[in-house]
Design a protein around this motif. Structure first.
Motif, PDB file in Angstrom:
ATOM      1  N   MET A  21      68.616  -2.959 -24.762  1.00 41.88           N
ATOM      2  CA  MET A  21      69.247  -3.773 -25.807  1.00 41.88           C
ATOM      3  C   MET A  21      68.959  -5.149 -26.247  1.00 41.88           C
ATOM      4  SD  MET A  21      73.976  -4.214 -26.271  1.00 41.88           S
ATOM      5  CE  MET A  21      73.758  -2.420 -26.011  1.00 41.88           C
ATOM      6  N   THR A  22      69.046  -4.939 -27.772  1.00 42.31           N
ATOM      7  CA  THR A  22      67.992  -6.024 -28.540  1.00 42.31           C
ATOM      8  C   THR A  22      69.713  -7.002 -28.383  1.00 42.31           C
ATOM      9  OG1 THR A  22      66.068  -5.353 -28.813  1.00 42.31           O
ATOM     10  CG2 THR A  22      66.810  -7.310 -29.957  1.00 42.31           C
ATOM     11  N   GLU A  23      69.811  -8.716 -28.628  1.00 44.20           N
ATOM     12  CA  GLU A  23      70.716  -9.276 -29.117  1.00 44.20           C
ATOM     13  C   GLU A  23      70.165 -10.297 -29.471  1.00 44.20           C
ATOM     14  OE1 GLU A  23      73.694  -9.976 -25.862  1.00 44.20           O
ATOM     15  OE2 GLU A  23      73.123  -8.989 -24.718  1.00 44.20           O
ATOM     16  N   ASN A  24      70.982 -10.851 -30.792  1.00 42.19           N
ATOM     17  CA  ASN A  24      70.418 -11.830 -31.131  1.00 42.19           C
ATOM     18  C   ASN A  24      69.557 -12.202 -32.063  1.00 42.19           C
ATOM     19  OD1 ASN A  24      71.753 -13.738 -33.012  1.00 42.19           O
ATOM     20  ND2 ASN A  24      71.614 -15.237 -31.225  1.00 42.19           N
ATOM     21  N   GLU A  25      68.755 -10.805 -32.385  1.00 35.65           N
ATOM     22  CA  GLU A  25      67.152 -11.714 -32.763  1.00 35.65           C
ATOM     23  C   GLU A  25      67.155 -11.558 -34.226  1.00 35.65           C
ATOM     24  OE1 GLU A  25      63.340  -8.313 -33.762  1.00 35.65           O
ATOM     25  OE2 GLU A  25      64.588  -7.963 -31.864  1.00 35.65           O
ATOM     26  N   ALA A  26      66.510 -12.672 -34.865  1.00 35.48           N
ATOM     27  CA  ALA A  26      66.364 -13.537 -35.636  1.00 35.48           C
ATOM     28  C   ALA A  26      65.642 -12.173 -36.397  1.00 35.48           C
ATOM     29  CB  ALA A  26      65.452 -14.693 -36.033  1.00 35.48           C
ATOM     30  N   VAL A  27      65.793 -11.939 -37.829  1.00 39.32           N
ATOM     31  CA  VAL A  27      65.090 -10.787 -38.691  1.00 39.32           C
ATOM     32  C   VAL A  27      64.404 -11.141 -39.806  1.00 39.32           C
ATOM     33  CG1 VAL A  27      66.152  -8.859 -37.581  1.00 39.32           C
ATOM     34  CG2 VAL A  27      67.207 -10.266 -39.201  1.00 39.32           C
ATOM     35  N   TYR A  36      76.880  -4.075 -37.609  1.00 39.22           N
ATOM     36  CA  TYR A  36      75.985  -4.834 -36.450  1.00 39.22           C
ATOM     37  C   TYR A  36      76.458  -6.142 -36.474  1.00 39.22           C
ATOM     38  CZ  TYR A  36      73.454  -0.885 -35.741  1.00 39.22           C
ATOM     39  OH  TYR A  36      72.702   0.231 -35.717  1.00 39.22           O
ATOM     40  N   PRO A  37      77.170  -7.100 -35.894  1.00 42.63           N
ATOM     41  CA  PRO A  37      77.676  -8.739 -36.678  1.00 42.63           C
ATOM     42  C   PRO A  37      76.189  -9.040 -36.848  1.00 42.63           C
ATOM     43  CG  PRO A  37      78.324  -7.814 -33.568  1.00 42.63           C
ATOM     44  CD  PRO A  37      77.099  -6.424 -34.510  1.00 42.63           C
ATOM     45  N   VAL A  38      76.612 -10.227 -37.641  1.00 46.27           N
ATOM     46  CA  VAL A  38      75.479 -10.694 -37.965  1.00 46.27           C
ATOM     47  C   VAL A  38      75.708 -12.649 -37.749  1.00 46.27           C
ATOM     48  CG1 VAL A  38      74.326 -11.430 -40.168  1.00 46.27           C
ATOM     49  CG2 VAL A  38      74.220  -9.561 -39.602  1.00 46.27           C
ATOM     50  N   THR A  39      74.871 -13.157 -37.584  1.00 40.73           N
ATOM     51  CA  THR A  39      75.200 -14.463 -37.874  1.00 40.73           C
ATOM     52  C   THR A  39      73.876 -15.371 -38.456  1.00 40.73           C
ATOM     53  OG1 THR A  39      74.113 -15.193 -35.510  1.00 40.73           O
ATOM     54  CG2 THR A  39      76.739 -14.811 -35.861  1.00 40.73           C
ATOM     55  N   VAL A  40      74.406 -16.220 -38.877  1.00 39.72           N
ATOM     56  CA  VAL A  40      73.130 -17.047 -39.840  1.00 39.72           C
ATOM     57  C   VAL A  40      73.154 -18.770 -39.409  1.00 39.72           C
ATOM     58  CG1 VAL A  40      72.538 -17.961 -41.826  1.00 39.72           C
ATOM     59  CG2 VAL A  40      73.684 -16.117 -42.279  1.00 39.72           C
ATOM     60  N   ALA A  86      75.210  -6.085 -42.025  1.00 43.73           N
ATOM     61  CA  ALA A  86      73.625  -5.245 -41.355  1.00 43.73           C
ATOM     62  C   ALA A  86      74.605  -3.333 -41.084  1.00 43.73           C
ATOM     63  CB  ALA A  86      73.233  -6.106 -40.406  1.00 43.73           C
ATOM     64  N   VAL A  87      73.755  -2.773 -41.069  1.00 44.84           N
ATOM     65  CA  VAL A  87      74.110  -1.735 -41.323  1.00 44.84           C
ATOM     66  C   VAL A  87      73.235  -0.333 -41.012  1.00 44.84           C
ATOM     67  CG1 VAL A  87      76.574  -1.594 -42.516  1.00 44.84           C
ATOM     68  CG2 VAL A  87      74.537  -0.277 -43.638  1.00 44.84           C
ATOM     69  N   ASP A  88      73.207   0.419 -40.321  1.00 46.71           N
ATOM     70  CA  ASP A  88      72.384   1.221 -40.467  1.00 46.71           C
ATOM     71  C   ASP A  88      71.498   1.672 -41.323  1.00 46.71           C
ATOM     72  OD1 ASP A  88      70.300   2.824 -38.714  1.00 46.71           O
ATOM     73  OD2 ASP A  88      72.557   4.224 -38.490  1.00 46.71           O
ATOM     74  N   GLY A  89      69.839   1.074 -41.443  1.00 52.77           N
ATOM     75  CA  GLY A  89      69.162   1.542 -41.950  1.00 52.77           C
ATOM     76  C   GLY A  89      68.852   3.070 -42.798  1.00 52.77           C
ATOM     77  N   HIS A  90      70.291   4.207 -42.254  1.00 53.17           N
ATOM     78  CA  HIS A  90      69.902   6.132 -43.136  1.00 53.17           C
ATOM     79  C   HIS A  90      70.610   6.336 -42.833  1.00 53.17           C
ATOM     80  CE1 HIS A  90      65.391   5.396 -42.288  1.00 53.17           C
ATOM     81  NE2 HIS A  90      65.659   4.817 -40.925  1.00 53.17           N
ATOM     82  N   VAL A 102      70.555 -10.328 -36.039  1.00 48.77           N
ATOM     83  CA  VAL A 102      71.191  -9.501 -35.833  1.00 48.77           C
ATOM     84  C   VAL A 102      71.699  -9.368 -34.341  1.00 48.77           C
ATOM     85  CG1 VAL A 102      71.347  -6.578 -36.290  1.00 48.77           C
ATOM     86  CG2 VAL A 102      70.377  -8.560 -38.345  1.00 48.77           C
ATOM     87  N   ASP A 103      73.187  -9.037 -33.921  1.00 49.72           N
ATOM     88  CA  ASP A 103      72.750  -8.554 -32.265  1.00 49.72           C
ATOM     89  C   ASP A 103      73.364  -6.839 -32.714  1.00 49.72           C
ATOM     90  OD1 ASP A 103      72.875 -10.923 -31.465  1.00 49.72           O
ATOM     91  OD2 ASP A 103      75.030 -10.993 -32.188  1.00 49.72           O
ATOM     92  N   LEU A 104      71.935  -6.572 -31.969  1.00 46.41           N
ATOM     93  CA  LEU A 104      72.568  -4.694 -31.581  1.00 46.41           C
ATOM     94  C   LEU A 104      73.536  -4.431 -30.667  1.00 46.41           C
ATOM     95  CD1 LEU A 104      69.422  -2.990 -32.593  1.00 46.41           C
ATOM     96  CD2 LEU A 104      71.062  -4.008 -34.009  1.00 46.41           C
TER      97      LEU A 104
END
Length: 101
Positions: A1-7, A88-92, A39-43, A99-101
């Motif tokens: 699981m990826t956590e708090n990744e800068a996108v 998904y939770p988003v922080t700036v 952030a939402v699922d891309g599909h 984005v947190d997955l």
């Protein structure tokens, strides 16, 4: 699981627009409404349409393939609230969108 990744950076997403990013193996649609990013699922749940190519009108994201609509804040389908996209939770932080997955 990826956590708090800068996108991406906040200034790369214009208010009222969408961006498509990858978090690990997951494609995610980012929606900027004012200064908030969601952030939402891309599909799309319906037939996996590419939501980041859809249309954003306020908080409503419309799939480009068949017009299914979702509230980017909750993932709820506008027609049937029992149908939900993953959100998904988003922080700036310092201009970086994370984005947190």
């Amino acid at each position: 699981m990826t956590e708090n990744e800068a996108v991406t950076r906040l200034d790369e997403i214009a208010p009222g627009s969408l961006a498509c990013v990858r978090v690990g193996e997951q494609e995610v649609a980012l929606a900027r409404v004012g200064d908030e990013v969601y952030a939402v699922d891309g599909h799309c749940i319906h037939l996996q349409g590419p939501l980041c190519e859809g249309r954003l009108d306020g908080y409503v994201l419309t799939c480009p393939w068949h017009g299914w609509q979702y509230d980017v804040r909750t993932g709820e389908n506008e027609f049937d609230r029992a149908i939900k996209l993953e959100t998904y939770p988003v922080t700036v932080e310092d201009g970086e969108v994370r984005v947190d997955l």
